[in-house]
Write an enzyme that holds these catalytic residues in place. Structure first.
Site, short mmCIF file in Angstrom:
data_model
loop_
_atom_site.label_atom_id
_atom_site.label_comp_id
_atom_site.label_asym_id
_atom_site.label_seq_id
_atom_site.Cartn_x
_atom_site.Cartn_y
_atom_site.Cartn_z
N ASP A 180 0.81 -1.22 0.00
CA ASP A 180 0.00 0.00 0.00
C ASP A 180 0.85 1.27 0.00
OD1 ASP A 180 -2.27 -1.70 0.27
OD2 ASP A 180 -1.80 -1.85 2.41
N LYS A 216 2.15 2.56 -5.12
CA LYS A 216 3.00 2.22 -6.27
C LYS A 216 2.30 2.55 -7.59
CE LYS A 216 3.25 -2.06 -4.68
NZ LYS A 216 2.83 -1.99 -3.28
N GLY A 260 -4.21 -4.24 -3.88
CA GLY A 260 -5.24 -3.22 -4.09
C GLY A 260 -4.58 -1.98 -4.63
N HIS A 261 -4.93 -1.61 -5.85
CA HIS A 261 -4.32 -0.43 -6.44
C HIS A 261 -5.40 0.60 -6.74
CE1 HIS A 261 -1.00 -3.34 -7.78
NE2 HIS A 261 -0.58 -2.66 -6.75
N GLN A 304 2.08 -5.94 -3.46
CA GLN A 304 2.45 -5.98 -2.03
C GLN A 304 3.78 -5.24 -1.82
OE1 GLN A 304 1.54 -9.46 -3.32
NE2 GLN A 304 -0.47 -8.60 -3.04
P1 IMP Z 1 -2.48 -12.87 1.59
O1 IMP Z 1 -1.61 -12.26 0.58
O2 IMP Z 1 -3.95 -12.65 1.31
O3 IMP Z 1 -2.17 -14.31 1.86
O4 IMP Z 1 -2.22 -12.12 2.98
C1 IMP Z 1 -0.99 -12.22 3.69
C2 IMP Z 1 -0.62 -10.90 4.35
O5 IMP Z 1 -0.28 -9.96 3.32
C3 IMP Z 1 -1.76 -10.25 5.14
O6 IMP Z 1 -1.18 -9.56 6.24
C4 IMP Z 1 -2.35 -9.26 4.17
O7 IMP Z 1 -3.00 -8.19 4.82
C5 IMP Z 1 -1.08 -8.80 3.45
N1 IMP Z 1 -1.34 -8.30 2.10
C6 IMP Z 1 -1.61 -9.01 1.00
N2 IMP Z 1 -1.74 -8.21 -0.08
C7 IMP Z 1 -1.53 -6.97 0.36
C8 IMP Z 1 -1.49 -5.69 -0.29
O8 IMP Z 1 -1.66 -5.55 -1.49
N3 IMP Z 1 -1.24 -4.62 0.52
C9 IMP Z 1 -1.00 -4.75 1.85
N4 IMP Z 1 -1.01 -5.91 2.48
C10 IMP Z 1 -1.27 -7.02 1.75
#
Ligand code: IMP
Length: 430
Positions: free
Chosen positions: A13, A16, A40-41, A226
């Site tokens: 977040d 980017k 999430g973009h 991420q």
């Molecule tokens: P997963 O990717 O859904 O398996 O989640 C694993 C961890 O990564 C969790 O703490 C999510 O909140 C975090 N996470 C996954 N995608 C994002 C992102 O795009 N932004 C911020 N945190 C993320």
């Protein structure tokens, strides 16, 4: 050979998407190489706000070809939903400008159910986005249970694979909970063959496509999803995502060797945020009237995918120094600096105290990072609106000092400072 990568240096977040959007004019192809619809973009373009999760944000530029590489995990429902939404917003999407690797792995509903059961009520929950990302990557590594996008194009083969895998999955799901949802292989097959019809024009061998493009002198822009601190190997394990979210994932997730990268841009926010569980030494967990809530409110720090409030805190430069080194960043961009304008003074974490000892490195284990206490340096705030500043010299002295201190402590130049979501709200520092 001209490849740029935009990579987050915190826990995701970092905004980017805005930097990707600024860079599209100089590139021909944008490539996503990790994660899936957990990202999430939010991009503000020509006054319109677009939200994308799975598709590369570069698709919003009409001259760009957007590629979803083999390292991504794809939920066809999300893929088609995002395509439909873009078309509804008058963005042209075709098999020409959106290409999906036949080697990317597919997310099925049993992955989402498996994640729900593993996370729900568990004292060891990761706090995932619930999109089936982890279980899908698990199946990829298991080999026998993974199904790739290209397999959608062979109905009999897909049916055979699902008839083998789905009963195994049902056994696992029932073992996790007697109330688990279970699945019918033939019904799933019929459903996915329906998606395949619509996805077919986009499915291709992206390895060939990218290497041909490189040979013909096209410029590639890699868009990481991420942040580096969520990297499966180098992040705050086990509170990480299941892919290589630093630049480490480019080679395996796209087939483009790292030696092609000519510019690596590390993105940080002017503070730190994190969604989900896991250690966060500089977190401001100071209640509904505290600074953490102030930053969350002004920075609109709520997850794009899940809507969860993001945890907010001071800028942690021990973490950024580590992730910048890991990513091989050449420069850093500082996003959302305007969010800090309301604060009287600002703290930057420059070291940690671990079990009574001062350390200046980032421990790569969650259980050790949990024990780290931040050592802060305090800088004055600027207490004025900077959202209309466009030149470095027009920034208040305290804001300039804050940015300079980041560059000194990370030992990298700060190339861009962002003072608002719009494209124009950008200060080129050079
Ligand atoms: P997963 O990717 O859904 O398996 O989640 C694993 C961890 O990564 C969790 O703490 C999510 O909140 C975090 N996470 C996954 N995608 C994002 C992102 O795009 N932004 C911020 N945190 C993320």
């Amino acid at each position: 050979m001209d490849c740029t990568c935009v990579v987050g240096l915190q826990w995701g977040d970092e905004a980017k998407g805005k930097i990707v959007d600024l860079l599209t004019a100089d590139h021909h192809i944008v490539v996503r190489y990790n994660g899936g619809a957990n990202a999430g973009h939010t991009i503000v373009k020509n006054g319109k706000t677009y939200k994308l999760s799975l598709l590369p944000t570069g698709i919003l530029s009409s001259h760009m070809q957007a590629v979803i590489g083999n390292g991504v995990v794809v939920n066809p429902v999300r893929f088609l939903e995002e395509v439909t939404n873009l078309r509804a917003a008058d963005i042209a999407v075709s098999g020409e400008n959106l290409v999906l690797s036949s080697h990317a792995h597919l997310i099925f509903p049993y992955h989402v159910e498996e994640e729900r059961l593993a996370e729900f009520g568990s004292p060891q929950a990761i706090g995932t986005t619930g999109r089936g990302i982890g279980p899908c990557y698990q199946d990829k590594l298991s080999r026998t249970n993974g199904i790739r996008v290209g397999e959608l194009l062979y109905p009999d083969h897909l049916r055979d694979r699902l008839r083998y895998i789905v009963p195994r999955k049902n056994t696992l799901l029932r073992a996790l909970s007697p109330e688990a949802e279970t699945f019918d292989a033939d019904a799933l097959c019929a459903e996915y063959l329906g998606y395949a019809e619509q996805m077919k024009p986009h499915i291709a061998d992206t390895f060939q496509l990218l290497h041909k493009a490189l040979k013909s002198g096209k410029r590639l822009l890699f868009e990481a999803a991420q942040g580096s601190l969520l990297d499966i190997d180098h992040g705050t394990f086990p509170y990480v995502t299941s892919s290589s979210s630093s630049t480490t994932g480019i080679w395996s997730g796209s087939g483009v060797p790292a030696k092609n990268l000519t510019r690596i841009i590390g993105i940080i926010k002017a503070y730190t945020s994190r969604v989900g569980r896991g250690p966060f030494p500089t977190e401001l967990d100071d209640g509904p009237t505290g600074l953490g809530e102030t930053i969350r409110r002004i920075g609109r720090e709520y997850g794009t995918v899940t809507g969860r409030p993001r945890r907010c805190g001071w800028l942690d430069l021990v973490a950024v120094r580590y992730s910048a080194t890991l990513a091989g960043a050449d420069e850093v961009t500082v996003m959302l600096l305007d969010v800090l304008s309301a604060l009287d003074e600002l703290k930057i974490c420059t070291a940690y105290e671990l079990d009574g000892q001062r350390i200046d490195y980032f421990p790569g284990d969650a259980f050790l990072l949990e024990r780290c206490k931040p050592v802060y340096e305090t800088l004055p705030g600027w207490r004025c609106d900077i959202s209309s500043v466009r030149k470095p010299s027009d920034l208040p002295a305290a804001a300039r000092r804050y940015v300079e201190r980041i560059a000194e402590l990370v030992q990298l130049p700060v190339s861009i400072v962002s003072v608002g979501p719009d494209r124009e709200q950008t200060i080129m520092m050079k």
